[in-house]
Design an enzyme around this catalytic site. Sequence first.
Site, short mmCIF file in Angstrom:
data_model
loop_
_atom_site.label_atom_id
_atom_site.label_comp_id
_atom_site.label_asym_id
_atom_site.label_seq_id
_atom_site.Cartn_x
_atom_site.Cartn_y
_atom_site.Cartn_z
N THR A 70 0.85 -1.20 0.00
CA THR A 70 0.00 0.00 0.00
C THR A 70 0.88 1.25 0.00
O THR A 70 0.69 2.17 -0.80
CB THR A 70 -0.94 0.00 1.23
N ASN A 149 -5.91 -9.67 -7.57
CA ASN A 149 -5.98 -10.41 -6.31
C ASN A 149 -7.23 -11.28 -6.19
O ASN A 149 -7.23 -12.27 -5.49
CB ASN A 149 -5.89 -9.45 -5.12
N GLN A 177 0.54 -9.44 -6.05
CA GLN A 177 0.04 -10.81 -6.16
C GLN A 177 0.89 -11.66 -7.10
O GLN A 177 0.79 -12.88 -7.09
CB GLN A 177 -1.42 -10.81 -6.65
N SER A 197 5.04 -6.94 -1.69
CA SER A 197 4.73 -7.05 -0.28
C SER A 197 5.13 -8.44 0.23
O SER A 197 4.69 -9.45 -0.32
CB SER A 197 3.23 -6.85 -0.08
N ALA A 198 5.95 -8.47 1.29
CA ALA A 198 6.54 -9.74 1.74
C ALA A 198 5.51 -10.75 2.22
O ALA A 198 5.69 -11.96 2.05
CB ALA A 198 7.55 -9.46 2.85
N HIS A 199 4.40 -10.27 2.82
CA HIS A 199 3.48 -11.25 3.43
C HIS A 199 2.70 -12.06 2.40
O HIS A 199 2.01 -13.01 2.75
CB HIS A 199 2.55 -10.59 4.46
N THR A 234 13.21 4.95 10.28
CA THR A 234 14.14 3.86 10.62
C THR A 234 13.63 2.55 10.01
O THR A 234 12.45 2.22 10.13
CB THR A 234 14.25 3.73 12.16
N CYS A 321 -16.51 -5.98 2.40
CA CYS A 321 -17.46 -5.65 3.46
C CYS A 321 -17.45 -4.16 3.69
O CYS A 321 -16.42 -3.55 3.85
CB CYS A 321 -17.08 -6.37 4.75
N1 PMP Z 1 -2.08 -4.62 -3.99
C1 PMP Z 1 -2.63 -5.83 -4.15
C2 PMP Z 1 -2.90 -6.35 -5.54
C3 PMP Z 1 -2.92 -6.62 -3.04
O1 PMP Z 1 -3.46 -7.83 -3.20
C4 PMP Z 1 -2.63 -6.12 -1.74
C5 PMP Z 1 -2.92 -6.93 -0.49
N2 PMP Z 1 -4.19 -7.49 -0.43
C6 PMP Z 1 -2.08 -4.83 -1.63
C7 PMP Z 1 -1.81 -4.13 -2.77
C8 PMP Z 1 -1.75 -4.25 -0.28
O2 PMP Z 1 -0.61 -4.84 0.25
P1 PMP Z 1 -0.10 -4.58 1.76
O3 PMP Z 1 -0.90 -5.47 2.61
O4 PMP Z 1 1.34 -4.95 1.74
O5 PMP Z 1 -0.27 -3.13 2.03
#
Ligand code: PMP
Length: 382
Positions: A70, A149, A177, A197-199, A234, A321
Amino acid sequence: MIYLDHNATTPPAPAVIAAMLPVLSGVWANSSSQHGPGQDAKRALGAARATVARVLGCKPVEVIFTSGATEANHLAVRGLLASAAPGRNRVIFSSVEHAGHLRLARSLAQAGIQVDFIPVRADGTLDMAAAKALITADVALVSLMAANNETGALMPVTEVAALTHAAGAALHVDATQFIGKQPFNFASCGADAVSLSAHKFQGPKGVGALLLRQGVALMTQTLGSQERGRRGGTENLAGIVGMAAALELLDDVGTQAARLTTLRNTLEAGLIRAIPETHVWCQTAPRLPGTCYLRFGQLSADVVLQRLDRLGVAASSGAACSSGGSEPSHVLTAMGVPAEEALAAVRFSLGATNTPAEVNHLLQTLPPLLVPLLHEEMLTAP
Ligand code: PMP
């Protein structure tokens, strides 16, 4: 629990946790400090940056660490727009960008920037004729996701890069994604800036990066000296080290993609066989390996998710939602799907941890719960 929601987030890999723990406990100094511990942190940061650059095919100086996609998306769009040449005051998004990214688009429009959206076709793919018409010489930047996504549909990044550059504009790609699910190389992808995004690939939450092509001007959005003045604050060193460790696991991403495609296709074919009312979206479009987006007739997604929950299966709906209720997915709406069908949308997203046994279990247990409900629905339909 059977976890089939990998597009929402992924469990951190054991190797990621193992890489992070010693940093949390032992390398906690500030990497901007001159003393020994600070210099240790600086070295760890440099090593992680080199790994990220190697795996993603960019130069270390092209990596800007952020708190996730984001923030990377905001930095790219606002930063590239602020650095655009005079007379370039339009920004182009696709109509199926991530919900958070579309909020940014709306906030730009409210601030008086001209924002236009490239539509998608009924199969979820980008309308290239519309893209050609919209990307003109007054455009500052185009912001396009690499993969959706919800549907998993892949976007034609290289073709859009050619159009964008021919118009003299910059291209930002939200590859949140895509990276982790498909082979990726920054140098050859054609984009000027790429968010990740790492997660989403077994790394920790709250850390990501913007890859920025060397020489491309970008106005910082968070003033500070870190990241060469491009993103102050930081650094989240443990998170960054975890992200680098997660990226190192992607050396076999091609093999994993082939495995997940087979698993996803087995799931879809099995569900269609057992529940003929199953409709899969984007089945013929190029799409991510593990993503399966479907509806069972018009059975409400809430009802399906409740049954899945009873079976110990975690999946998600396509509805965002909002306070007081659910709205149909903007992605399906953009594809022309009627609201009553969109509200039945269920997304299964498979990942590294899933096995054929889990898919077989779902195929054995879900249809007996849903088929009677679908028959009831047919009897009560007007
Ligand atoms: N862009 C896309 C296409 C995503 O799927 C997501 C997470 N659902 C995000 C951005 C946001 O990522 P983050 O959780 O790292 O802010």
